[in-house]
Design an enzyme around this catalytic site. Structure first.
Site, PDB file in Angstrom:
ATOM      1  N   HIS A 153      -5.957  10.898  25.496  1.00 40.79           N
ATOM      2  CA  HIS A 153      -7.156  10.177  25.968  1.00 40.79           C
ATOM      3  C   HIS A 153      -8.432  10.803  25.425  1.00 40.79           C
ATOM      4  CE1 HIS A 153      -4.413   8.425  29.015  1.00 40.79           C
ATOM      5  NE2 HIS A 153      -3.946   9.654  29.090  1.00 40.79           N
ATOM      6  N   SER A 274     -27.472  11.229   2.938  1.00 37.23           N
ATOM      7  CA  SER A 274     -28.161  10.041   3.428  1.00 37.23           C
ATOM      8  C   SER A 274     -29.419   9.856   2.603  1.00 37.23           C
ATOM      9  CB  SER A 274     -28.511  10.225   4.900  1.00 37.23           C
ATOM     10  OG  SER A 274     -29.650   9.452   5.237  1.00 37.23           O
ATOM     11  N   LYS A 280     -28.007  15.214   6.293  1.00 37.29           N
ATOM     12  CA  LYS A 280     -26.711  14.588   6.528  1.00 37.29           C
ATOM     13  C   LYS A 280     -25.654  14.943   5.488  1.00 37.29           C
ATOM     14  CE  LYS A 280     -25.701  12.000   9.311  1.00 37.29           C
ATOM     15  NZ  LYS A 280     -26.037  10.591   9.566  1.00 37.29           N
ATOM     16  N   GLU A 287     -14.256   7.400   6.360  1.00 38.85           N
ATOM     17  CA  GLU A 287     -14.742   6.129   6.923  1.00 38.85           C
ATOM     18  C   GLU A 287     -14.266   4.940   6.092  1.00 38.85           C
ATOM     19  OE1 GLU A 287     -19.081   6.418   8.134  1.00 38.85           O
ATOM     20  OE2 GLU A 287     -18.709   8.371   7.238  1.00 38.85           O
ATOM     21  N   TYR A 314      10.376 -23.882  -3.544  1.00 37.56           N
ATOM     22  CA  TYR A 314       9.123 -23.396  -4.114  1.00 37.56           C
ATOM     23  C   TYR A 314       7.990 -24.353  -3.785  1.00 37.56           C
ATOM     24  CZ  TYR A 314       5.450 -21.811  -7.174  1.00 37.56           C
ATOM     25  OH  TYR A 314       4.245 -21.354  -7.625  1.00 37.56           O
ATOM     26  N   LYS A 322      -0.032 -13.273  -4.659  1.00 43.96           N
ATOM     27  CA  LYS A 322      -0.319 -12.186  -5.595  1.00 43.96           C
ATOM     28  C   LYS A 322      -1.581 -11.402  -5.312  1.00 43.96           C
ATOM     29  CE  LYS A 322       2.377 -14.493  -8.870  1.00 43.96           C
ATOM     30  NZ  LYS A 322       2.478 -15.548  -7.830  1.00 43.96           N
TER      31      LYS A 322
HETATM   32  N1  ARG Z   1       1.854 -19.116 -11.187  1.00 45.56           N
HETATM   33  C1  ARG Z   1       2.928 -19.600 -10.397  1.00 45.56           C
HETATM   34  C2  ARG Z   1       3.111 -18.740  -9.140  1.00 45.56           C
HETATM   35  O1  ARG Z   1       2.638 -17.670  -9.124  1.00 45.56           O
HETATM   36  C3  ARG Z   1       4.198 -19.570 -11.173  1.00 45.56           C
HETATM   37  C4  ARG Z   1       5.205 -20.553 -10.739  1.00 45.56           C
HETATM   38  C5  ARG Z   1       4.724 -21.926 -10.952  1.00 45.56           C
HETATM   39  N2  ARG Z   1       5.763 -22.888 -10.728  1.00 45.56           N
HETATM   40  C6  ARG Z   1       5.495 -24.184 -10.619  1.00 45.56           C
HETATM   41  N3  ARG Z   1       6.501 -24.954 -10.412  1.00 45.56           N
HETATM   42  N4  ARG Z   1       4.277 -24.652 -10.680  1.00 45.56           N
HETATM   43  O2  ARG Z   1       3.691 -19.148  -8.160  1.00 45.56           O
END
Ligand code: ARG
Length: 456
Positions: A153, A274, A280, A287, A314, A322
């Site tokens: 605490h 600072s 400072k 941080e 997909y 990504k």
């Molecule tokens: N740039 C796409 C991704 O990262 C690759 C796959 C694309 N596939 C498709 N059927 N459009 O997902």
């Protein structure tokens, strides 16, 4: 780009919206590696000749060298890393290049590339994690004799060694490393050969290709394989938790570096001034690391939210995996690296930690334990010491300043050796159960970690 069924070019806005090459170019090495292995698979099934396979390989390696030299021109019209590389290859080597995408879709291609990429990046993160552990151990060893209060605490609780406190983070990081290893095991199976979603009528020796790429095996359901991003979510979680551990350490460092605590000093190289207040010396690294953990958690949430409503298989939404992935990987690597450097320049201020630890109340539990050893049930001992604490607070005297007679007014179980209990070195040495902070235990853990980290 798309000939065939399309009579209109893609709108410029759609191109801008859909392109991923501005960030997924980073997969180039893994994409090329995957394509070289795939070409070998095509050669094995007789779709490309050995000469064609060699031309593909040469062409791809040339492209790789150009990318690495900064001479490759990426085109947003070609959308992503996969089409940029394939189209350049085909322009250069002709028909052999046009055969490369046989029995493959970008769906299984990208899933394969990202797995290869994660595999390498996990190894890199593991190295930085180990270096961070080594820095903590080094700092723990330098401050091995420093005693400080342990807190619950954020109130002083019981005495510990500064080194024990730091070693707590070494344990956390070890679990983080375990988790990363575990994630790596699970992601190391190859989706390539799953095609767009239903494999191909052109049968490739997937196990052979997987072997070329160092995968432990191949995925067993093509629909799952092209749509699964569990492995990205898992990695993002592992990184978020690792970042969270660094964030907790940051908070400790920030508190310790304050004038109120004064437990540590950070090197000039790892603090900032600072623009207004000349005195400072701010713990910005800690941080920032505390702040960045929010971003790592955000990246995980972002991906989980992207995935949650996706129908099989997909969907283009998956392209959104990504940026959070790259960002978390970049962020954690740099955070670990800079933090390790900062910890190496961190010094404990023994006088300050000892002064805080000399608060006699820290040994209240030790006194209760003493009574237990003399036959008093713990609950009763707890109450006795509670009253004793109230007494010392009222009288403004410490445990050391009371006489044995006074102690005995609270319990007959107090004997002359009561005062032994109040010695800090005795109190610490007494905490010798497994995992507790006796100096011998802490030294043992430092030796253990040193060995473990050097791989012996
Ligand atoms: N740039 C796409 C991704 O990262 C690759 C796959 C694309 N596939 C498709 N059927 N459009 O997902």
């Amino acid at each position: 780009m798309w000939k065939g069924r399309f009579q209109q070019p893609t709108s410029a806005l759609v191109q801008r919206y859909g392109q991923s090459v501005s960030f997924d170019w980073r997969l180039y090495a893994h994409d090329i590696r995957g394509s070289i292995a795939h070409a070998k698979g095509l050669e094995k099934m007789g779709i490309v000749t050995t000469e064609e396979r060699e031309a593909i390989e040469r062409g791809l390696l040339e492209i790789k060298a150009e990318i690495e030299a900064g001479n490759f021109s990426w085109s947003q019209e070609l959308e992503d890393v996969h089409m940029n590389i394939e189209s350049t290859l085909t322009k250069r080597i002709g028909p052999a290049g046009a055969k490369l995408h046989t029995a493959r879709s970008r769906n299984d291609q990208v899933a394969t590339d990202v797995r290869l990429y994660c595999r390498d990046e996990i190894d890199a993160i593991l190295q930085f994690t180990q270096a961070m552990q080594a820095a903590l151990i080094e700092c723990a060893e330098r401050g091995a004799d420093a005693v400080m209060p342990g807190y619950t605490h954020l109130q002083r609780g019981q005495p510990v060694l500064f080194a024990h406190h730091l070693l707590a983070y070494v344990e956390m990081l070890a679990r983080d490393a375990d988790r990363l290893q575990d994630a790596k095991k699970r992601l190391n199976v190859m989706p390539l050969g799953s095609g767009a979603l239903a494999g191909s009528t052109l049968i490739i020796d997937r196990e052979f290709v997987a072997q070329q790429l160092g995968f432990d095996g191949v995925t067993q359901n093509s629909m799952d394989a092209v749509s699964d991003r569990d492995f990205v979510a898992e990695l993002l979680f592992d990184i978020a938790l690792l970042g969270l551990h660094l964030s907790r350490l940051s908070e400790d460092v920030i508190l310790w570096a304050s004038a109120e605590f004064g437990f540590i000093s950070l090197s000039d190289a790892h603090t900032t001034g600072s623009s207004l207040m000349p005195q400072k010396k701010n713990p910005d690294v800690a941080e920032l690391t505390r702040g960045k953990s929010g971003r790592l958690i955000g990246n995980l949430m972002s991906l989980l939210t992207t995935l949650k409503g996706l129908p099989m298989t997909y969907n283009r939404d998956l392209q959104e995996d990504k940026e959070p992935l790259f960002d978390s990987i970049d962020t954690i690597k740099l955070a670990l690296e800079v933090f390790a450097e900062m910890v190496c320049g961190m010094d404990v201020n023994r006088a300050k930690t000892a002064a805080a630890a000399s608060d006699p109340l820290l040994l209240a539990t030790d006194l209760a334990d003493y009574l237990v050893k003399n036959g008093v049930p713990f609950r009763q001992a707890h109450e006795v010491i509670g009253k004793l604490v109230a007494h010392t607070i009222k009288e403004q005297r410490s445990f050391h300043e009371l006489s044995l007679e006074e102690y005995q007014q609270f319990s007959e179980a107090f004997q002359a050796d009561t005062f032994e209990v109040l010695k800090m070195d005795v109190a610490l040495a007494a905490r010798k159960g497994i995992g507790a902070p006796s100096p011998a235990n802490v030294a043992g853990r430092i030796t253990h970690w040193r060995k473990a980290l050097s791989g012996n």
